[in-house]
Design an enzyme around this catalytic site. Structure first.
Site, PDB file in Angstrom:
ATOM      1  N   HIS A 121      -5.501 -13.111   6.270  1.00  0.00           N
ATOM      2  CA  HIS A 121      -6.542 -12.238   6.813  1.00  0.00           C
ATOM      3  C   HIS A 121      -7.819 -12.526   6.020  1.00  0.00           C
ATOM      4  O   HIS A 121      -7.745 -12.893   4.837  1.00  0.00           O
ATOM      5  CB  HIS A 121      -6.103 -10.790   6.594  1.00  0.00           C
ATOM      6  CG  HIS A 121      -6.977  -9.754   7.218  1.00  0.00           C
ATOM      7  ND1 HIS A 121      -8.166  -9.354   6.651  1.00  0.00           N
ATOM      8  CD2 HIS A 121      -6.836  -9.034   8.359  1.00  0.00           C
ATOM      9  CE1 HIS A 121      -8.704  -8.412   7.412  1.00  0.00           C
ATOM     10  NE2 HIS A 121      -7.922  -8.205   8.455  1.00  0.00           N
ATOM     11  N   ASP A 203      -0.759  -9.581  -0.486  1.00  0.00           N
ATOM     12  CA  ASP A 203      -1.473  -8.718   0.449  1.00  0.00           C
ATOM     13  C   ASP A 203      -0.416  -8.022   1.295  1.00  0.00           C
ATOM     14  O   ASP A 203       0.176  -8.625   2.189  1.00  0.00           O
ATOM     15  CB  ASP A 203      -2.414  -9.581   1.303  1.00  0.00           C
ATOM     16  CG  ASP A 203      -3.031  -8.794   2.451  1.00  0.00           C
ATOM     17  OD1 ASP A 203      -2.728  -7.590   2.586  1.00  0.00           O
ATOM     18  OD2 ASP A 203      -3.805  -9.396   3.219  1.00  0.00           O
ATOM     19  N   GLN A 206       0.361  -5.443   5.876  1.00  0.00           N
ATOM     20  CA  GLN A 206       1.284  -5.361   7.018  1.00  0.00           C
ATOM     21  C   GLN A 206       2.748  -5.272   6.594  1.00  0.00           C
ATOM     22  O   GLN A 206       3.612  -5.157   7.458  1.00  0.00           O
ATOM     23  CB  GLN A 206       1.101  -6.568   7.950  1.00  0.00           C
ATOM     24  CG  GLN A 206      -0.277  -6.707   8.558  1.00  0.00           C
ATOM     25  CD  GLN A 206      -0.644  -5.583   9.513  1.00  0.00           C
ATOM     26  OE1 GLN A 206       0.197  -4.774   9.912  1.00  0.00           O
ATOM     27  NE2 GLN A 206      -1.918  -5.510   9.865  1.00  0.00           N
ATOM     28  N   LYS A 229      -2.680   2.074   7.820  1.00  0.00           N
ATOM     29  CA  LYS A 229      -1.734   1.296   8.621  1.00  0.00           C
ATOM     30  C   LYS A 229      -0.310   1.840   8.482  1.00  0.00           C
ATOM     31  O   LYS A 229       0.612   1.366   9.123  1.00  0.00           O
ATOM     32  CB  LYS A 229      -1.771  -0.174   8.206  1.00  0.00           C
ATOM     33  CG  LYS A 229      -3.119  -0.849   8.526  1.00  0.00           C
ATOM     34  CD  LYS A 229      -3.075  -2.311   8.205  1.00  0.00           C
ATOM     35  CE  LYS A 229      -4.446  -2.942   8.105  1.00  0.00           C
ATOM     36  NZ  LYS A 229      -5.051  -3.221   9.423  1.00  0.00           N
ATOM     37  N   CYS A 378      -9.120 -11.208  12.666  1.00  0.00           N
ATOM     38  CA  CYS A 378      -9.583 -11.510  11.303  1.00  0.00           C
ATOM     39  C   CYS A 378      -8.775 -12.616  10.647  1.00  0.00           C
ATOM     40  O   CYS A 378      -8.560 -12.600   9.436  1.00  0.00           O
ATOM     41  CB  CYS A 378      -9.573 -10.269  10.411  1.00  0.00           C
ATOM     42  SG  CYS A 378     -10.696  -9.004  10.948  1.00  0.00           S
TER      43      CYS A 378
HETATM   44  C1  LIG Z   1      -2.747  -8.853   6.475  1.00  0.00           C
HETATM   45  C2  LIG Z   1      -3.917  -7.960   6.311  1.00  0.00           C
HETATM   46  N1  LIG Z   1      -4.598  -7.946   5.164  1.00  0.00           N
HETATM   47  C3  LIG Z   1      -5.646  -7.154   4.963  1.00  0.00           C
HETATM   48  C4  LIG Z   1      -6.102  -6.306   5.939  1.00  0.00           C
HETATM   49  C5  LIG Z   1      -7.290  -5.463   5.673  1.00  0.00           C
HETATM   50  O1  LIG Z   1      -6.990  -4.115   5.784  1.00  0.00           O
HETATM   51  P1  LIG Z   1      -8.154  -3.045   5.666  1.00  0.00           P
HETATM   52  O2  LIG Z   1      -9.129  -3.355   6.747  1.00  0.00           O
HETATM   53  O3  LIG Z   1      -7.486  -1.744   5.843  1.00  0.00           O
HETATM   54  O4  LIG Z   1      -8.757  -3.219   4.308  1.00  0.00           O
HETATM   55  C6  LIG Z   1      -5.437  -6.276   7.167  1.00  0.00           C
HETATM   56  C7  LIG Z   1      -5.925  -5.420   8.263  1.00  0.00           C
HETATM   57  O5  LIG Z   1      -5.917  -5.767   9.423  1.00  0.00           O
HETATM   58  C8  LIG Z   1      -4.317  -7.119   7.356  1.00  0.00           C
HETATM   59  O6  LIG Z   1      -3.652  -7.127   8.509  1.00  0.00           O
END
Ligand SMILES: Cc1ncc(COP(=O)(O)O)c(C=O)c1O
Lengths: 421, 125
Positions: A121, A203, A206, A229, A378
């Site tokens: 992401h 990270d 998910q 999430k 993203c």
């Molecule tokens: C794998 C992953 N990392 C990071 C994020 C970023 O999350 P946030 O926008 O809540 O900071 C997301 C959100 O879609 C994600 O799916």
């Protein structure tokens, strides 16, 4: 039972109608809906206990501080971490930025290498590009195979060649649903680690919503997650940091001001020796932390092992149904690596429609009350690598049922009618 | 609103776009992307002798029905149009071209991508 009407009814928004059709919410990887318990917890905090924390001696301040600390404990315990190891952030993005500012900026030197991957992401990608600009470190990318799995052989090669200080990888991909094996990644790191440690950031944006996480067993140095999430409110998430790194000062505060200090003198300031307070600069979003704790409690009651099982069933069911539609091509793993092994995929199923653009797919599904995500989610590096313009993604939560996936399949039928394809 | 947006005329326009393809001898080429989805449009513009109007225009793009149909209608409309007029075109004009009354915020970006490309081309010429 997960996905049941009873469980759905605990999420007020799920009773909405969209375009005169009952809402089928399949955009959970973007954000999940909130159970009444979470909404009530936030409301109760403001109705009954609101005051600043760690500041006053009056009753409300005391209550607020107690609620805040209890909530922090609940969240940390949910992740199998000590309360001191939990740094509250706004979301996963801010947590990853925290590792950049509080760790990378003072640890990395010119020529050091950060490893991340093509499947990240942007939150776990752009941050490292920026760190490289600031520190002179270099970014190396591990590729993916044709099924969207991380190329562990490439990670091994890089570990052999480069002076790596940080490996930053996604746990569960929000685009392909691929689950990376933290165990295998750690094994490779351990094999190649020499005098200087190689730190691992996971990270978990998910993975936190879909599988049990025990931070100590996981073995990563950093783990980032977003509350919104995992049934919690927006505006709160966390960074888990291995205690050793906090105690040694390797991970240091990156936001400064009130609350995080021990003593402030004109010439110098000493940070708060209490690890839990050292990273709380300024007034925290107490109500959201309370809400997230309620969400953790709710998930704990449902049992994360059952949630993972439920999610796996939904993934398999969606794969089976969608693969029967000739115009649709699934992205990401559809078969397990070895027969008998479970499929390394969680949370979502994304696909390409051969004749119709993802936005048009999403718009027509919306007319049927079905909420899905379309675009690059993203993950532009991954989409560019495979040459995907945009994909459509359906993603799941505890309230998702097989009926919802059936509705999706009927919605996709409508696309055929509209486009006569 | 969906039924409005997915009328046959719009789908057909997107499938058989007007003025599609690069334009030889173009004075300006300009591209525009929609960062929220990665869709893109490239426009090729030929100016008239006085340099005040668009004499001819070609375009290529990857995108949804809305962005492609909108750009296609627009490409026919702006030929021979003065820069002043083109710069005055608004969301409402494009809605009228597509024949839709309402459009959501996210789809408005798709609809406007072509016009943004042309207006940017004229600014940077
Ligand atoms: C794998 C992953 N990392 C990071 C994020 C970023 O999350 P946030 O926008 O809540 O900071 C997301 C959100 O879609 C994600 O799916």
């Amino acid at each position: 039972m997960l996905g049941s009407q009873m469980l759905k009814s605990q999420f007020p928004i799920l009773s909405r109608y969209i375009n005169d059709k009952p809402l089928v919410y399949l955009d959970n990887a973007a954000t999940s809906q909130k159970p009444q318990g979470v909404i009530t917890a936030i409301s109760n905090y403001y109705t009954g206990h609101n005051a600043n924390v760690h500041r006053g001696v009056h009753r409300l301040s005391d209550e607020s501080t107690a609620v805040f600390e209890e909530s922090r404990n609940t969240i940390a315990k949910f992740f199998g971490a000590d309360s001191q190891e939990l740094i509250i952030t706004r979301n996963a993005t801010e947590a990853i930025n925290g590792v950049a500012y509080g760790w990378a900026d003072h640890i990395l030197k010119e020529g050091d290498v950060i490893v991340t991957s093509l499947m990240e992401h942007h939150a776990n990608f752009v941050v490292w590009q920026e760190v490289c600009k600031r520190t002179g470190a270099k970014l190396e990318l591990v590729g993916v195979d044709e099924n969207g799995r991380l190329r562990l052989d490439e990670l091994r090669q890089k570990l052999e060649i480069f002076p790596i200080k940080l490996v930053a990888l996604v746990h569960v991909s929000n685009a392909t649903g691929t689950v990376n094996s933290v165990k295998k990644i750690l094994q490779l790191i351990k094999q190649h680690q020499k005098d200087t440690p190689i730190r691992l950031l996971i990270d978990g944006a998910q993975s936190a919503p879909h599988m049990p996480i025990n931070f100590h067993q996981l073995g990563a140095d950093f783990y980032a997650f977003s509350g919104h999430k995992m049934l919690g409110p927006m505006g709160v998430g966390g960074l888990l940091v291995r205690k050793e790194l906090l105690e040694s000062g390797e991970m240091s505060p990156w936001l400064f001001g009130g609350g995080m200090i021990f003593s402030v003198l004109p010439a110098q300031t000493e940070f708060n020796p209490d690890l839990a307070e050292r990273f709380v600069a300024g007034t925290p979003d107490v109500a959201s932390v309370v809400g997230l704790a309620a969400a953790c409690e709710y998930l704990y009651q449902l049992d994360m092992r059952k949630i993972e099982q439920h999610d796996r069933e939904l993934v398999l069911y969606a794969l089976e149904k969608l693969q029967q539609i000739p115009e649709i091509k699934i992205i990401g793993p559809v078969k397990s690596l070895q027969t008998g092994q479970q499929l390394d995929r969680l949370g979502s199923v994304a696909f390409l429609h051969q004749a119709v653009h993802a936005h048009d797919v999403a718009q027509i599904l919306d007319s049927e009350g079905i909420a899905v995500r379309s675009g690059h989610h993203c993950t532009m590096p991954l989409h560019n690598y495979f040459g995907w313009q945009a994909t459509t993604r359906v993603s799941f939560q505890v309230y998702t049922s097989k009926n919802d996936i059936d509705s999706l399949v009927r919605g996709l039928e409508k696309i055929k009618q509209v486009f006569k394809s | 609103m969906t039924d409005d947006l997915y009328r046959e005329t719009i789908i057909t326009e997107a499938r058989h776009p007007q003025n599609y393809g690069p334009l030889e001898g173009a004075d300006i080429t300009q591209s525009q992307v929609n960062p929220s989805c990665g869709d893109s449009i490239e426009v090729y513009v030929k100016l008239d002798k006085e340099g005040q109007k668009i004499a001819d225009l070609g375009w290529e793009g990857k995108g949804c029905v809305v962005s492609m149909a909108s750009m296609s209608f627009l490409s026919a409309k702006v030929k021979g149009m003065s820069f002043v007029k083109i710069n005055q075109l608004t969301t409402d004009d494009l809605k009228q071209m597509l024949g839709v009354e309402e459009i959501t915020l996210s789809r408005e970006k798709c609809m406007m991508m072509g016009l943004m490309a042309i207006q940017k081309a004229l600014r940077d010429k």
